[in-house]
Write an enzyme that holds these catalytic residues in place. Structure first.
Site, PDB file in Angstrom:
ATOM      1  N   GLY A 124      39.082  22.926  13.463  1.00 62.41           N
ATOM      2  CA  GLY A 124      38.395  21.660  13.700  1.00 62.41           C
ATOM      3  C   GLY A 124      39.247  20.721  14.533  1.00 62.41           C
ATOM      4  O   GLY A 124      40.408  21.005  14.830  1.00 62.41           O
ATOM      5  N   ILE A 170      39.867  27.243  16.284  1.00 59.03           N
ATOM      6  CA  ILE A 170      41.203  26.726  16.578  1.00 59.03           C
ATOM      7  C   ILE A 170      41.184  25.933  17.877  1.00 59.03           C
ATOM      8  O   ILE A 170      40.731  26.423  18.904  1.00 59.03           O
ATOM      9  CB  ILE A 170      42.217  27.891  16.675  1.00 59.03           C
ATOM     10  CG1 ILE A 170      42.157  28.754  15.404  1.00 59.03           C
ATOM     11  CG2 ILE A 170      43.624  27.352  16.934  1.00 59.03           C
ATOM     12  CD1 ILE A 170      42.362  28.002  14.098  1.00 59.03           C
ATOM     13  N   GLU A 171      41.660  24.697  17.812  1.00 63.87           N
ATOM     14  CA  GLU A 171      41.634  23.857  19.007  1.00 63.87           C
ATOM     15  C   GLU A 171      42.882  23.006  19.158  1.00 63.87           C
ATOM     16  O   GLU A 171      42.906  22.044  19.912  1.00 63.87           O
ATOM     17  CB  GLU A 171      40.419  22.958  18.976  1.00 63.87           C
ATOM     18  CG  GLU A 171      40.416  22.054  17.770  1.00 63.87           C
ATOM     19  CD  GLU A 171      39.147  21.242  17.693  1.00 63.87           C
ATOM     20  OE1 GLU A 171      39.061  20.253  18.408  1.00 63.87           O
ATOM     21  OE2 GLU A 171      38.256  21.633  16.938  1.00 63.87           O
ATOM     22  N   SER A 172      43.892  23.350  18.385  1.00 68.94           N
ATOM     23  CA  SER A 172      45.165  22.636  18.513  1.00 68.94           C
ATOM     24  C   SER A 172      46.279  23.578  18.082  1.00 68.94           C
ATOM     25  O   SER A 172      46.018  24.694  17.632  1.00 68.94           O
ATOM     26  CB  SER A 172      45.154  21.374  17.632  1.00 68.94           C
ATOM     27  OG  SER A 172      44.869  21.727  16.297  1.00 68.94           O
TER      28      SER A 172
END
Ligand code: NAG
Ligand code: NAG
Ligand code: NAG
Ligand code: NAG
Ligand code: NAG
Ligand code: NAG
Length: 418
Positions: A124, A170-172
């Site tokens: 998120g 997954i975005e970080s």
């Protein structure tokens, strides 16, 4: 005594095996009209309990969002499901920030009993995620296995409910080591060489072998009685979940390759990817740059699992994404085109349940369109049963739809990025 116990155990094993066969038959990964809908982040401000979205045959898979911190207080992860369960309103397990969401166990089982998958989405927009080594990724996989999947722990957030797999949004953080995570979940699940189809066949063969063994030991009548009982029930819940297939999915953004999960998608076998065709130049609102063809080619040539299913990810309403929303008719056209052209196509993903439901049942609209176009293309494909599930009424007091207290950190997804 010993003999009786062994008989009882093998009977239990047989019943559970048959139960699993029923479960696997309910959700069919190989179809091209599946609907996966995220639940948990209350994008509409009116999110209902999970079970309230399981009362008809519209939605097949619920990735619940999010586990958004991998290593929180006490070394345990942190989960947040907005107005339904969070660490402030429901409390945490001692010495951790891990919310006690055992109040959701009943809803999870209700949805599973209706033949739907419930998986846990990791990541998120506010995710504090990532690994510094393969061994760290593997020990986190063991933690997730014990807390949410087939393992055991004294601090399971959903108690004895066993989720059907994990989703990586997954975005970080750093993109490294996710393949080690996926492979460890697979090995814990005994799935290193089996996909959902071959796993089910294997379990059926095991059930047949057990049946045969019991028959030759003179327990044919008792076995038959129990087996018939198991078969007689439309859905048998595998209470110990010993023979469950665990699904692993990811939600890359449409620009190929995905910056965070792209490498893992090539290095470890995923069952499906829910590609986000919104909030990006390649979204559904940008037909000239829309790139599902690229993802189909990736599936067949680069993916670790050449049979991986690719879903078209779409916003459930105009408010649920910054850009990329298209109406049901337009999305249905994209779907019909994908069903005709791409064997990798698996269906549609929506962000999220609350917005799609409140948007004139966008979820039902796209599901019906998708089923109709699939059938037109492949008339021999049996339509799935379209019956209303006798889901237990949602009893959870946390599910009243009340707004979350302002000011609390929330694990909003990038899906919601404006
Ligand atoms: C099932 O059938 C009914 C009656 O034909 C219809 O109203 C409904 O939209 C269908 N689809 C689903 C997914 O329930
Ligand atoms: C978790 O919450 C349930 C109520 O939903 C409660 O019965 C149980 O004791 C709690 N468990 C722990 C370890 O706090
Ligand atoms: C198991 O047994 C059933 C009925 O006896 C048979 O139809 C089925 O093909 C068998 N499955 C396997 C995998 O052996
Ligand atoms: C199984 O068969 C045996 C012997 O024929 C009988 O005594 C027993 O009651 C039967 N059990 C069931 C559950 O039918
Ligand atoms: C199957 O279910 C029906 C209806 O619930 C019941 O009457 C019947 O006895 C069951 N048969 C077996 C073998 O359990
Ligand atoms: C599953 O694996 C079997 C055996 O390797 C293969 O034949 C089959 O095509 C695979 N099916 C899917 C849906 O991945």
């Amino acid at each position: 005594m010993t003999f009786t116990m062994r008989g009882v155990l093998s009977l239990a094993c047989l019943i559970l095996s048959l139960g699993l066969v029923e479960r696997v038959a309910s959700f069919d990964l190989t179809r091209n009209d599946n609907l996966a809908v995220y639940w948990g982040q209350d994008s509409s401000g009116n999110q209902k309990s999970l079970a309230s979205y399981c009362q008809d045959s519209t939605i097949d898979v619920f990735p619940i969002a999010f586990l958004y911190i991998f290593r929180g207080t006490g070394g345990e992860p942190v989960i947040d499901f907005a107005n339904t369960c969070n660490q402030w309103d429901q409390g945490t397990f001692s010495g951790t920030d891990l919310a006690n969401c055992t109040s959701m166990a009943k809803d999870i089982k209700t949805c599973q009993a209706a033949g739907k998958l419930v998986t846990l989405s990791l990541g998120g927009a506010t995710g504090q995620v990532g690994f510094s080594s393969d061994s760290q990724a593997q020990s986190f996989a063991d933690q997730v296995w014990n807390l949410f999947l087939g393992g055991s722990s004294s601090i399971r957030p959903f108690g004895d409910a066993v989720l059907d797999g994990v989703d990586l949004d997954i975005e970080s953080g750093t993109p490294a080591h996710y393949a080690a995570f996926v492979n460890r979940i697979r090995s814990n699940a005994g799935e290193t060489t089996l996909n959902a189809t071959s796993f089910a066949l294997n379990v059926t063969a095991h059930a047949n072998a057990t049946l045969h063994a019991n028959t030759t030991h003179g327990h044919a009548n008792a076995t038959t009685t129990h087996a018939d009982k198991a078969k007689n029930t439309t859905t048998v819940i595998d209470v110990t979940n010993k023979n469950k297939y665990y699904y692993i999915t990811a939600a890359p953004q449409c620009p190929y390759p995905d910056a965070y999960i792209g490498a893992a998608l090539n290095d470890a076998p995923f069952d499906a990817v829910y590609v986000q065709f919104y909030n990006n130049y390649c979204g559904l609102d940008q037909p000239s740059d829309y790139n599902l063809a690229t993802w189909d080619t990736w599936a067949k040539t680069k993916s670790a699992n050449k049979k991986v299913k690719v879903y078209i990810g779409a916003p459930g309403s105009a408010d649920s994404a910054g850009e990329g929303y298209v109406d049901v008719g337009t999305l249905a056209d994209y779907v019909a085109d994908a069903q005709a052209k791409y064997s990798s196509f698996g269906g549609v993903m929506l962000w999220d349940a609350s917005t799609a439901h409140d948007n004139a049942r966008f979820d039902l609209g796209i599901k019906n369109a998708m089923t109709a176009s699939a059938l037109k293309l492949t008339p021999e494909q049996l339509p799935r049963s379209n019956t209303t599930t006798a889901a237990a009424p949602a009893k959870s007091s946390q599910a009243s739809g009340r707004k979350a207290t302002p000011g609390k950190p929330r694990a909003y997804s990038r899906f919601f990025r404006l």
